[in-house]
Design an enzyme around this catalytic site. Structure first.
Site, PDB file in Angstrom:
ATOM      1  N   ASP A 137      17.011 -17.045 -23.674  1.00 33.48           N
ATOM      2  CA  ASP A 137      18.183 -17.502 -23.257  1.00 33.48           C
ATOM      3  C   ASP A 137      18.424 -17.520 -21.759  1.00 33.48           C
ATOM      4  OD1 ASP A 137      21.144 -17.685 -23.874  1.00 33.48           O
ATOM      5  OD2 ASP A 137      21.488 -15.739 -23.049  1.00 33.48           O
ATOM      6  N   SER A 138      19.666 -18.069 -21.317  1.00 28.91           N
ATOM      7  CA  SER A 138      19.861 -17.865 -20.024  1.00 28.91           C
ATOM      8  C   SER A 138      20.094 -16.484 -19.307  1.00 28.91           C
ATOM      9  CB  SER A 138      20.938 -18.781 -19.662  1.00 28.91           C
ATOM     10  OG  SER A 138      22.148 -18.312 -20.340  1.00 28.91           O
ATOM     11  N   CYS A 191      19.783 -20.104 -27.044  1.00 27.18           N
ATOM     12  CA  CYS A 191      20.845 -20.311 -26.162  1.00 27.18           C
ATOM     13  C   CYS A 191      21.233 -21.748 -26.620  1.00 27.18           C
ATOM     14  CB  CYS A 191      20.436 -20.121 -24.613  1.00 27.18           C
ATOM     15  SG  CYS A 191      21.491 -21.064 -23.435  1.00 27.18           S
ATOM     16  N   GLU A 240      29.561 -10.808 -20.111  1.00 28.40           N
ATOM     17  CA  GLU A 240      28.737  -9.915 -19.100  1.00 28.40           C
ATOM     18  C   GLU A 240      29.500  -8.941 -18.261  1.00 28.40           C
ATOM     19  OE1 GLU A 240      25.472 -11.352 -17.592  1.00 28.40           O
ATOM     20  OE2 GLU A 240      25.089 -12.494 -19.053  1.00 28.40           O
ATOM     21  N   CYS A 253      28.084 -20.206 -28.618  1.00 25.53           N
ATOM     22  CA  CYS A 253      27.554 -19.692 -27.259  1.00 25.53           C
ATOM     23  C   CYS A 253      27.137 -18.372 -27.735  1.00 25.53           C
ATOM     24  CB  CYS A 253      28.469 -19.681 -26.220  1.00 25.53           C
ATOM     25  SG  CYS A 253      27.891 -18.843 -24.859  1.00 25.53           S
ATOM     26  N   HIS A 298      26.602 -15.698 -26.184  1.00 23.04           N
ATOM     27  CA  HIS A 298      27.250 -14.651 -25.513  1.00 23.04           C
ATOM     28  C   HIS A 298      28.830 -14.361 -26.105  1.00 23.04           C
ATOM     29  CE1 HIS A 298      24.810 -15.263 -21.836  1.00 23.04           C
ATOM     30  NE2 HIS A 298      25.476 -14.026 -21.330  1.00 23.04           N
TER      31      HIS A 298
HETATM   32  N1  DGL Z   1      24.442 -17.875 -23.948  1.00 25.31           N
HETATM   33  C1  DGL Z   1      24.420 -19.468 -23.595  1.00 25.31           C
HETATM   34  C2  DGL Z   1      24.691 -20.123 -24.709  1.00 25.31           C
HETATM   35  O1  DGL Z   1      24.395 -19.732 -26.159  1.00 25.31           O
HETATM   36  C3  DGL Z   1      25.269 -19.641 -22.473  1.00 25.31           C
HETATM   37  C4  DGL Z   1      25.572 -19.000 -21.349  1.00 25.31           C
HETATM   38  C5  DGL Z   1      25.602 -19.391 -20.048  1.00 25.31           C
HETATM   39  O2  DGL Z   1      26.383 -20.224 -19.720  1.00 25.31           O
HETATM   40  O3  DGL Z   1      24.328 -19.518 -19.615  1.00 25.31           O
HETATM   41  O4  DGL Z   1      25.249 -21.410 -24.675  1.00 25.31           O
END
Ligand code: DGL
Length: 287
Positions: free
Chosen positions: A19-20, A82, A162, A197, A199
């Site tokens: 993931d990012s 991600c 975050e 997403c 997150h």
């Molecule tokens: N967790 C990433 C996703 O599922 C997004 C977070 C980011 O913007 O890096 O899209």
């Protein structure tokens, strides 16, 4: 891979998860629950987060660099945990890594949404990049061509998640603002909302309270874990439980790589994973 003798060592390799940042840990948590005998190698590209505000070209470049790092460490399967990276780079990864199974989160999320909806109206919350690229609309309509999809970009949710501001008045105000188009929809409004997403699942309670009881919230983590399990079964790559005795250390079973801030990764990541991450066990890497 064709001989039985070659299958065993391959099956014992780790599953790579990428993931990012820490968002993909919500998927790792579901993977651990669905595949308790497996070993996992997680990479969070924390130095370059967020991906969601960047161009598709840049996201694809970053995602391929991160995936190359995991592939170089001999994983047996790659999970792109991600949505932004799945939308931008999944076909390129599948081309690049040949027979290595590569599983993203968008197809499983789309499938779960189509199973959940009764009226065919689905809303998808994601990053700018994910919503702009329309990957969910395509994936959902490939399953149900008559479905309508309302994409809503919610970039501040990444920062709130975050920061750990997952409840309280700031989170509520941001959710109310982002979800306004959904609440203002003419009837029949969406009955299903996809957390597009990784997150966002930590914000699910505030999102659910904002949209009310009539909207079913879909998190692709569990469906993704089921897809990974099915793929490992199909490829005969499941790690046999007997080869993972209690003696195998927890450190072997779960390893972390981050491109910046291992302390921060461990502190914030623990919330997403639902278990403590020891900062000394997070390896700092450069991509
Ligand atoms: N967790 C990433 C996703 O599922 C997004 C977070 C980011 O913007 O890096 O899209």
């Amino acid at each position: 891979m064709s001989s039985t003798a070659a299958l065993a060592p391959l099956a014992q390799r780790a599953i790579g998860v990428f993931d990012s940042g820490v968002g993909g840990l919500t998927v790792l948590r579901a993977l651990q629950a669905a595949l308790p005998a497996e070993h996992f190698l997680y990479l969070g590209d924390t130095a370059r987060l967020p991906y969601g505000t960047k161009s598709e070209h840049t996201v694809a470049r970053y995602a391929l660099q991160a995936a190359d790092e995991l592939v170089a460490r001999d994983i047996k399967c790659l999970v792109v945990a991600c949505n932004t990276a799945s939308a931008a780079a999944l076909p390129a990864m599948r081309d690049r890594y040949g027979e290595l199974p590569v599983i993203g989160v968008i197809e499983p999320g789309a499938r779960a949404a189509c199973q959940s909806t009764h009226n065919g109206h689905i809303a998808v919350l994601g990053t700018d990049s994910t919503v702009r690229g329309g990957a969910y609309t395509r994936a959902i309509q490939a399953i149900n061509p008559r479905a309508s999809v309302l994409g809503i970009a919610c970039p501040l949710f990444v920062a709130l998640a975050e920061e750990g501001w997952i409840e309280g008045e700031v989170a509520q105000a941001v959710a109310a603002r982002y979800l306004q188009p959904l609440l203002a929809q003419a009837l029949p409004a969406a009955d299903t909302l996809v957390l597009g997403c990784t997150h966002f699942p930590v914000l699910a309670p505030v999102i659910a309270a904002t949209v009310g009881k009539g909207v079913h919230i879909v998190d692709s983590a569990a469906t993704t874990a089921a897809a990974v399990r099915a793929e490992l079964e199909r490829a005969r790559l499941l790690r046999p439980a007997a080869t993972s005795p209690a003696a195998a250390s927890a450190a072997d079973a779960l390893q972390f790589l981050a491109t910046d801030g291992v302390e921060r990764f461990a502190a914030i990541g623990s919330r997403f994973l639902g278990q403590d991450i020891d900062a000394t066990a997070v390896e700092l890497i450069d991509l």
